[in-house]
Design an enzyme around this catalytic site. Structure first.
Site, mmCIF file in Angstrom:
data_model
loop_
_atom_site.group_PDB
_atom_site.id
_atom_site.type_symbol
_atom_site.label_atom_id
_atom_site.label_comp_id
_atom_site.label_asym_id
_atom_site.label_seq_id
_atom_site.Cartn_x
_atom_site.Cartn_y
_atom_site.Cartn_z
ATOM 1 N N GLU A 25 0.859 -1.197 0.000
ATOM 2 C CA GLU A 25 0.000 0.000 0.000
ATOM 3 C C GLU A 25 0.888 1.236 0.000
ATOM 4 O O GLU A 25 2.100 1.133 0.164
ATOM 5 C CB GLU A 25 -0.929 -0.033 1.222
ATOM 6 C CG GLU A 25 -1.838 -1.259 1.182
ATOM 7 C CD GLU A 25 -2.783 -1.373 2.372
ATOM 8 O OE1 GLU A 25 -2.809 -0.445 3.212
ATOM 9 O OE2 GLU A 25 -3.486 -2.380 2.446
ATOM 10 N N SER A 43 7.632 -3.033 2.586
ATOM 11 C CA SER A 43 8.318 -4.118 3.301
ATOM 12 C C SER A 43 7.570 -4.516 4.569
ATOM 13 O O SER A 43 7.475 -5.689 4.908
ATOM 14 C CB SER A 43 9.735 -3.667 3.673
ATOM 15 O OG SER A 43 10.498 -3.486 2.507
ATOM 16 N N THR A 79 1.629 -5.888 -9.850
ATOM 17 C CA THR A 79 2.151 -6.359 -11.125
ATOM 18 C C THR A 79 1.101 -7.216 -11.828
ATOM 19 O O THR A 79 0.535 -8.109 -11.200
ATOM 20 C CB THR A 79 3.427 -7.193 -10.894
ATOM 21 O OG1 THR A 79 4.348 -6.400 -10.160
ATOM 22 C CG2 THR A 79 4.061 -7.609 -12.210
ATOM 23 N N ARG A 81 10.508 -15.989 -4.173
ATOM 24 C CA ARG A 81 11.835 -15.355 -4.138
ATOM 25 C C ARG A 81 12.848 -16.048 -5.049
ATOM 26 O O ARG A 81 13.518 -15.368 -5.831
ATOM 27 C CB ARG A 81 12.325 -15.233 -2.688
ATOM 28 C CG ARG A 81 11.615 -14.085 -2.008
ATOM 29 C CD ARG A 81 11.925 -13.890 -0.548
ATOM 30 N NE ARG A 81 11.227 -12.665 -0.120
ATOM 31 C CZ ARG A 81 10.922 -12.363 1.137
ATOM 32 N NH1 ARG A 81 11.259 -13.172 2.106
ATOM 33 N NH2 ARG A 81 10.292 -11.241 1.409
ATOM 34 N N LEU A 120 31.796 -0.885 -21.156
ATOM 35 C CA LEU A 120 31.644 -0.689 -22.596
ATOM 36 C C LEU A 120 31.589 0.792 -22.973
ATOM 37 O O LEU A 120 31.343 1.143 -24.132
ATOM 38 C CB LEU A 120 30.410 -1.423 -23.121
ATOM 39 C CG LEU A 120 30.570 -2.947 -23.142
ATOM 40 C CD1 LEU A 120 29.336 -3.617 -23.716
ATOM 41 C CD2 LEU A 120 31.808 -3.362 -23.936
ATOM 42 N N GLU A 132 9.317 -8.419 -4.453
ATOM 43 C CA GLU A 132 9.357 -9.706 -3.741
ATOM 44 C C GLU A 132 10.272 -9.656 -2.519
ATOM 45 O O GLU A 132 10.973 -10.601 -2.224
ATOM 46 C CB GLU A 132 9.819 -10.828 -4.683
ATOM 47 C CG GLU A 132 8.827 -11.204 -5.738
ATOM 48 C CD GLU A 132 7.484 -11.565 -5.146
ATOM 49 O OE1 GLU A 132 6.513 -10.891 -5.505
ATOM 50 O OE2 GLU A 132 7.404 -12.479 -4.327
ATOM 51 N N GLU A 192 17.075 -5.591 1.734
ATOM 52 C CA GLU A 192 17.157 -5.364 3.181
ATOM 53 C C GLU A 192 16.239 -6.324 3.943
ATOM 54 O O GLU A 192 16.629 -6.886 4.975
ATOM 55 C CB GLU A 192 16.803 -3.911 3.518
ATOM 56 C CG GLU A 192 17.847 -2.889 3.093
ATOM 57 C CD GLU A 192 17.934 -2.690 1.577
ATOM 58 O OE1 GLU A 192 16.971 -3.032 0.857
ATOM 59 O OE2 GLU A 192 18.973 -2.205 1.105
#
Lengths: 362, 402
Positions: free
Chosen positions: B130, B135, B161, B256, B354, B379, B383
């Site tokens: 939300e 986390s 998602t 995960r 590069l 996901e 941390e």
């Protein structure tokens, strides 16, 4: 199919190695101070009986070599003490290259000695001084002359050079690294001073000089065919990588135990995220390093080219060991800097992984 | 017996997926990065109508392999090697599906399978985060109130998602996490199935925004508003006792490593591209030579190789544990934390090495750098995963280590 479950036999080896590791841990400080292996370490290695179990019956042993089994044992032994683990694995230095790459005659003649009940140290001379040391491009050279190989060069960090009956000297033959079995006392083979390194102090290593040292052609490892040196180097790197995992684990577990009992601002040190997150990162990298080691070991055992795997495993595990040991010194603060605690010893030992080559083989 | 031999079946599936990535994904990847909010229907329809015939694991209810999760991570890695945004477009029950698979009742699992048997590509999504909490998912405020024979859901969910694909593009569903008792903390939090009645028809649910993102632009990330959204009582996931918060956490144990595998795919794409470009320029990497003799670029590359291998092997180990039905919370977090970090580091370093070519949009490398950055965030951030690992290895509760 992938599997990460050691066999029952390997579990037995792990359990035995863990017991030895406890013994090593109690003797490690004294041995480091004395710069000599503890008196009971060689016998402890024989107790594990892994080398005879790696040598087939026709050569005096009772099994087949398994890099994975050795890797599992090596991690546990080095968890106890790295120098002790190297002492236990030192007979391999001569025996395993003969087993993997020797002629039938070399195997028949030399391997039985390593299957006895008493400890027979082995020795291999690969490293050379100078920052440009490269195991694929040695400065020590071998030249075939009148049916003999004539060796010239200077070697450093040669384990048990003074105590071993046979020293496996690596030298460039027409630009390619090959092994040569040199018997103690051969003219031109001189064991010089005992190495005084910052770490690995209890593990006896010497510098060795080869001056027109001539050996019969039959003493080239693998005879006329020679040996697969990259394979031996890979097996050696996997050995050191496995030991690095053990040292890293020792450092982490000690740090955690300390940080859990040490109080700071009313709570345990380990309850601070700045430490706890570091522990999480080390635990992750240690698990990953073990997987890299196992993969390289599995490739060696299954006849695959493990050059990249073994190299990456040694780099990665060596880096983890160094930073975990360094972190242990930091977690312990002032105590970490004293010789009353093991962290400084692990830091000195762990610094060696990136530098050392060929001082162990599995 | 320790073995690193992959099964023949997984190798074949990997080979096929590689072809899909090369032919159906890579050529389209730049276009959908440039045209955010457009959707790669050619790819989606190909997977739904053709790809699933071979990649049976994408079709729920199909028998695949005795190590389904090991297979899954190999496919995730290879599709993400093509493009991780396209991975996020795969019409299969990914996140929402994982929640149902780990906590759903038999009836709920069957309904999931039914939804995926239609003619049109279908998706599911998970709505947890939300605006005020990510986390700290125990702080969510979305409410679920029982009213007669329904649950009534209210709240706003962020970073959902595939929400658009699940509810508007298809007749899929969301797994919405809401609290039945805000005073109960995480014990009050429960998952609910919110099903689309038809594509675009889900009463009480609105998609109010599609995020504009740094990367992962072919994948939709939506804000979902729930206003008196009514679902039947049996839509409480896991049945009447709804396994709640612990269910969400168990979902992560497989989600995960799934995401960790995707990160490895992106990182591998970048590293391979880097090596190819350097080889064209005559730079050879001398594997096996002591590191102090290597050039700076060689050192960077062998370090990247080792780091990527570390992330991948941790992922493989975590997946193996899933298939063995063994606890893997710690290993899952390790895989995810490592992969998240490694994906960012490798892609960012590759751009540096590069030079102007790396920074240019002429190649996909800069896109992989932007895409790969998400792996350490969704996901469970790096941390949070460190917190999970630390609590386990220290033997600490959530109270001991906050």
């Amino acid at each position: 199919m992938y599997s990460f479950e050691p066999t029952e036999d390997q579990q037995i080896v792990i359990t035995a190695a863990k017991k030895l590791a406890e013994k090593f841990r109690t003797g490690m400080r004294e041995a480091d101070d004395a710069r000599e292996p503890a008196a009971d370490w060689p016998a402890a290695g024989m107790e594990l009986c892994l080398l005879p179990a790696s040598i087939p019956e026709q050569y005096g042993g009772f099994g087949e070599p398994s890099t994975i089994t050795w890797a599992l044992a090596s991690e546990e032994l080095a968890f106890g003490d790295l120098a002790a683990a190297l002492v236990v694995a030192a007979p391999n230095l001569t025996a395993l290259p003969i087993l993997y790459g020797g002629t039938e005659e070399q195997k028949t003649e030399l391997l039985a000695a390593y299957c006895d009940e008493s400890y027979v140290p082995g020795s291999a001379a690969l490293m050379e001084t100078g920052i440009d040391f490269n195991p694929y491009a040695l400065k020590t050279v071998a030249v075939l002359k009148d049916g003999c190989y004539v060796l010239n060069g200077v070697k450093c960090n040669v384990p048990y050079a003074a105590e071993s009956e046979w020293v496996l000297v690596y030298a460039a033959l027409d630009g390619a690294t090959q092994g040569f079995l040199v018997k103690q006392g051969t003219p031109g083979f001189t064991v010089k001073e005992r190495e005084e390194n910052v770490g690995l102090c209890a593990f006896p290593m010497y510098s060795v000089e080869l001056k027109d040292c001539a050996i019969p052609a039959s003493q080239r490892l693998g005879g006329e065919q020679g040996c697969d040196f990259p394979f031996l180097l890979n097996a050696s790197r996997v050995a050191l990588a496995a030991m690095a995992v053990g040292v890293a684990r020792a450092s982490l577990e000690y740090s955690i135990d300390y940080a859990k009992q040490r109080k700071v601002f009313g709570e345990a040190l380990a309850q601070r995220q700045s430490l706890a997150f570091k522990f999480a990162e080390f635990a992750t990298d240690i698990d990953a390093a073990r997987m890299l080691v196992w993969q390289a070991a599995w490739e060696l055992d299954n006849g695959k080219d493990a050059t990249e795997s073994a190299y990456l495993a040694k780099n990665f595990a060596g880096d983890v060991a160094l930073s975990a040991a360094d972190r242990a010194v930091q977690v312990l603060g002032g105590y970490g800097y004293t010789r009353d605690f093991p962290a400084e010893l692990w830091l000195r030992n762990a610094r060696g992984f990136a530098i050392m080559e060929g001082i162990a083989i599995i | 017996m320790i073995s690193f031999e992959n099964s023949q079946y997984i190798k074949e599936q990997q080979k096929y997926t590689e072809q899909v990535s090369l032919e159906k994904i890579r050529p389209q990847a730049r276009f959908f990065d440039d045209h955010e909010h457009e959707e790669p229907w050619d790819f989606i329809n190909f997977i739904w109508n053709e790809g699933r015939k071979t990649l049976k694991i994408l079709a729920p209810g199909e028998e695949t392999s005795e190590e389904p999760f090991m297979l899954q991570i190999h496919i995730n890695e290879m599709i993400s090697w093509g493009d991780i945004g396209f991975y996020m477009c795969l019409p299969y029950p990914s996140l929402g599906g994982a929640a149902i698979a780990s906590t759903g009742t038999e009836g709920q699992k069957n309904r999931l399978v039914e939804r995926f048997k239609g003619d049109k590509p279908t998706w599911t999504a998970m709505a947890l985060t939300e605006s005020h909490c990510g986390s700290d998912s125990s702080a969510i405020r979305a409410r679920a109130v029982q009213d007669g024979d329904s649950w009534v859901l209210n709240g706003e969910k962020l970073f959902v998602t595939m929400a658009r694909k699940s509810l508007i593009d298809s007749q899929g569903f969301l797994v919405v996490w809401a609290t039945t008792d805000p005073s109960a903390g995480h014990r009050g939090i429960k998952p609910f199935l919110v099903e689309a009645d038809a594509p675009g028809v889900t009463p009480g649910v609105k998609i109010t925004k599609l995020e504009d993102k740094l990367g992962l632009r072919s994948s939709d990330t939506a804000v979902v508003l729930l206003e008196d959204c009514r679902v039947p009582l049996e839509n409480l996931l896991g049945g009447a006792d709804g396994k709640g918060f612990k269910g969400a956490m168990k979902t992560f144990d497989s989600a995960r490593p799934s995401i960790a595998a995707c990160g490895c795919g992106v990182a591998r794409a970048a590293l391979e591209f880097l090596k190819d470009e350097l080889a064209k320029d005559g730079v050879k990497i001398r594997y096996g030579v002591p590191r102090n003799l290597l050039t700076s670029i060689e050192r960077d590359i062998v370090d990247m190789d080792a780091q990527l291998r570390a992330a991948w092997l941790l992922t493989v180990k975590a997946a193996w544990l899933v298939d063995q039905d063994k606890p893997n919370t710690k290993e899952s977090s390790m895989a995810k934390a490592k992969s998240g970090e490694v994906t960012s580091k490798i892609t960012q370093k590759a751009v540096e090495l590069l030079g102007a070519l790396g920074y240019s949009k002429k190649t996909l490398l800069e896109k992989w750098m932007r895409d790969g950055r998400i792996v350490d965030i969704f996901e469970g951030t790096g941390e949070i995963n460190r917190l999970v690992i630390a609590r386990i290895i220290l033997g600490y509760s959530g109270k001991d280590l906050r």
